[in-house]
Design a protein around this motif. Structure first.
Motif, PDB file in Angstrom:
ATOM      1  N   ASN A 102      31.231  38.085  51.365  1.00 43.37           N
ATOM      2  CA  ASN A 102      32.615  38.591  51.419  1.00 43.37           C
ATOM      3  C   ASN A 102      33.615  37.551  50.914  1.00 43.37           C
ATOM      4  OD1 ASN A 102      32.360  36.947  53.669  1.00 43.37           O
ATOM      5  ND2 ASN A 102      33.510  38.299  55.012  1.00 43.37           N
ATOM      6  N   LEU A 103      33.317  36.278  51.092  1.00 42.13           N
ATOM      7  CA  LEU A 103      34.193  35.227  50.573  1.00 42.13           C
ATOM      8  C   LEU A 103      34.087  35.156  49.049  1.00 42.13           C
ATOM      9  CD1 LEU A 103      36.182  33.047  51.419  1.00 42.13           C
ATOM     10  CD2 LEU A 103      34.246  31.499  51.745  1.00 42.13           C
ATOM     11  N   LEU A 104      32.879  35.308  48.529  1.00 44.98           N
ATOM     12  CA  LEU A 104      32.703  35.348  47.074  1.00 44.98           C
ATOM     13  C   LEU A 104      33.431  36.545  46.473  1.00 44.98           C
ATOM     14  CD1 LEU A 104      28.913  34.431  47.013  1.00 44.98           C
ATOM     15  CD2 LEU A 104      30.804  32.958  46.297  1.00 44.98           C
ATOM     16  N   TYR A 105      33.339  37.699  47.134  1.00 42.04           N
ATOM     17  CA  TYR A 105      34.067  38.889  46.668  1.00 42.04           C
ATOM     18  C   TYR A 105      35.573  38.606  46.618  1.00 42.04           C
ATOM     19  CZ  TYR A 105      29.833  41.708  47.527  1.00 42.04           C
ATOM     20  OH  TYR A 105      28.562  42.228  47.519  1.00 42.04           O
ATOM     21  N   LYS A 106      36.072  37.947  47.657  1.00 38.94           N
ATOM     22  CA  LYS A 106      37.503  37.634  47.724  1.00 38.94           C
ATOM     23  C   LYS A 106      37.908  36.757  46.535  1.00 38.94           C
ATOM     24  CE  LYS A 106      39.587  34.559  50.710  1.00 38.94           C
ATOM     25  NZ  LYS A 106      40.035  34.052  52.023  1.00 38.94           N
ATOM     26  N   TRP A 107      37.097  35.766  46.218  1.00 39.61           N
ATOM     27  CA  TRP A 107      37.434  34.862  45.109  1.00 39.61           C
ATOM     28  C   TRP A 107      37.388  35.577  43.773  1.00 39.61           C
ATOM     29  CZ3 TRP A 107      33.751  30.680  47.379  1.00 39.61           C
ATOM     30  CH2 TRP A 107      34.396  29.994  48.408  1.00 39.61           C
ATOM     31  N   VAL A 108      36.437  36.478  43.596  1.00 36.46           N
ATOM     32  CA  VAL A 108      36.370  37.236  42.339  1.00 36.46           C
ATOM     33  C   VAL A 108      37.576  38.164  42.245  1.00 36.46           C
ATOM     34  CG1 VAL A 108      35.069  38.933  40.995  1.00 36.46           C
ATOM     35  CG2 VAL A 108      33.853  37.099  42.182  1.00 36.46           C
ATOM     36  N   LYS A 109      37.875  38.855  43.342  1.00 37.65           N
ATOM     37  CA  LYS A 109      38.990  39.812  43.365  1.00 37.65           C
ATOM     38  C   LYS A 109      40.323  39.123  43.059  1.00 37.65           C
ATOM     39  CE  LYS A 109      39.577  43.920  46.045  1.00 37.65           C
ATOM     40  NZ  LYS A 109      39.356  44.585  47.314  1.00 37.65           N
ATOM     41  N   ARG A 110      40.486  37.923  43.585  1.00 41.53           N
ATOM     42  CA  ARG A 110      41.732  37.187  43.377  1.00 41.53           C
ATOM     43  C   ARG A 110      41.760  36.423  42.052  1.00 41.53           C
ATOM     44  NH1 ARG A 110      43.247  34.757  49.326  1.00 41.53           N
ATOM     45  NH2 ARG A 110      43.723  36.770  50.259  1.00 41.53           N
ATOM     46  N   GLY A 111      40.659  36.457  41.307  1.00 39.25           N
ATOM     47  CA  GLY A 111      40.629  35.808  40.012  1.00 39.25           C
ATOM     48  C   GLY A 111      40.277  34.334  40.037  1.00 39.25           C
ATOM     49  N   ARG A 112      39.830  33.820  41.162  1.00 36.68           N
ATOM     50  CA  ARG A 112      39.429  32.411  41.219  1.00 36.68           C
ATOM     51  C   ARG A 112      38.086  32.200  40.529  1.00 36.68           C
ATOM     52  NH1 ARG A 112      40.295  29.104  46.433  1.00 36.68           N
ATOM     53  NH2 ARG A 112      40.252  27.474  44.859  1.00 36.68           N
ATOM     54  N   LEU A 113      37.209  33.189  40.607  1.00 37.07           N
ATOM     55  CA  LEU A 113      35.952  33.169  39.853  1.00 37.07           C
ATOM     56  C   LEU A 113      36.082  34.251  38.791  1.00 37.07           C
ATOM     57  CD1 LEU A 113      33.354  32.886  42.763  1.00 37.07           C
ATOM     58  CD2 LEU A 113      34.120  31.064  41.226  1.00 37.07           C
ATOM     59  N   HIS A 114      36.130  33.850  37.542  1.00 35.40           N
ATOM     60  CA  HIS A 114      36.402  34.786  36.446  1.00 35.40           C
ATOM     61  C   HIS A 114      35.144  35.501  35.980  1.00 35.40           C
ATOM     62  CE1 HIS A 114      40.477  33.249  36.083  1.00 35.40           C
ATOM     63  NE2 HIS A 114      39.964  32.044  36.227  1.00 35.40           N
ATOM     64  N   THR A 115      35.222  36.810  35.913  1.00 32.23           N
ATOM     65  CA  THR A 115      34.072  37.602  35.470  1.00 32.23           C
ATOM     66  C   THR A 115      33.802  37.413  33.982  1.00 32.23           C
ATOM     67  OG1 THR A 115      35.499  39.542  35.201  1.00 32.23           O
ATOM     68  CG2 THR A 115      34.298  39.337  37.279  1.00 32.23           C
ATOM     69  N   THR A 116      34.757  36.893  33.228  1.00 35.67           N
ATOM     70  CA  THR A 116      34.498  36.600  31.817  1.00 35.67           C
ATOM     71  C   THR A 116      33.566  35.400  31.679  1.00 35.67           C
ATOM     72  OG1 THR A 116      36.549  35.316  31.730  1.00 35.67           O
ATOM     73  CG2 THR A 116      36.640  37.582  30.927  1.00 35.67           C
ATOM     74  N   GLN A 117      33.681  34.451  32.590  1.00 32.34           N
ATOM     75  CA  GLN A 117      32.813  33.275  32.575  1.00 32.34           C
ATOM     76  C   GLN A 117      31.481  33.546  33.277  1.00 32.34           C
ATOM     77  OE1 GLN A 117      35.522  30.606  34.562  1.00 32.34           O
ATOM     78  NE2 GLN A 117      35.841  29.450  32.676  1.00 32.34           N
ATOM     79  N   PHE A 118      31.527  34.381  34.326  1.00 31.90           N
ATOM     80  CA  PHE A 118      30.350  34.664  35.141  1.00 31.90           C
ATOM     81  C   PHE A 118      30.159  36.176  35.180  1.00 31.90           C
ATOM     82  CE2 PHE A 118      32.769  31.056  37.042  1.00 31.90           C
ATOM     83  CZ  PHE A 118      31.990  30.034  36.508  1.00 31.90           C
ATOM     84  N   PRO A 119      29.488  36.724  34.165  1.00 28.01           N
ATOM     85  CA  PRO A 119      29.467  38.172  33.936  1.00 28.01           C
ATOM     86  C   PRO A 119      28.784  39.027  35.018  1.00 28.01           C
ATOM     87  CG  PRO A 119      27.939  37.074  32.471  1.00 28.01           C
ATOM     88  CD  PRO A 119      28.707  36.004  33.171  1.00 28.01           C
ATOM     89  N   ASN A 120      27.976  38.453  35.873  1.00 33.82           N
ATOM     90  CA  ASN A 120      27.291  39.259  36.894  1.00 33.82           C
ATOM     91  C   ASN A 120      27.987  39.226  38.245  1.00 33.82           C
ATOM     92  OD1 ASN A 120      25.308  40.239  35.185  1.00 33.82           O
ATOM     93  ND2 ASN A 120      24.035  38.443  35.484  1.00 33.82           N
TER      94      ASN A 120
END
Length: 134
Positions: free
Chosen positions: A62-80
């Motif tokens: 759930n913390l990882l989801y939060k970071w992806v949702k907020r743009g801290r972990l970019h899906t362009t850099q980490f596609p999965n």
């Protein structure tokens, strides 16, 4: 200024728009973020899924989801990486709803609008027919 209980530990903290947890939990989250980011920066881990990242780093999903949702972990850099759709829970990469749920809701709205128009027409025609009887 609002005082809230930290959702992680229950400690009281001052609510602000940047943090949604107390200072202690925020520092712990930031330490975990550094661990996660170091893990993901390695070439062999860039295509890791949330489950693998969580398993390897100890960061809760759930913390990882939060970071992806907020743009801290970019899906362009980490596609999965992604987070759950608010409606069905399927993993998405942007927005709040997956394409299927978006289409379903649009379809339901169209049906609602057509039914609303039909009822308005029905109401108008019954109103005029009552007026003619008087």
């Amino acid at each position: 200024m609002d005082l809230l209980n930290c959702p992680n530990c229950g400690e009281i903290y001052v609510n602000n728009s940047v943090r949604d947890v107390c200072n202690k939990c925020y520092r712990e989250e930031e330490a975990l973020f550094d661990t996660v980011y170091r893990f993901l920066r390695k070439q062999e881990n860039r295509s890791a899924r949330i489950e693998r990242v969580s398993e390897a780093t100890g960061a809760p999903e759930n913390l990882l989801y939060k970071w992806v949702k907020r743009g801290r972990l970019h899906t362009t850099q980490f596609p999965n990486l992604g987070y759950p759709c608010d409606r069905c829970g399927n993993i998405i990469r942007e927005g709040k709803l997956c394409e299927k749920c978006n289409a379903d809701i649009k379809g339901e709205l169209e049906v609602f609008e057509m039914e609303k128009e039909r009822l308005e027409q029905l109401h108008k025609s019954s109103y005029y027919s009552q007026e003619k009887r008087k």
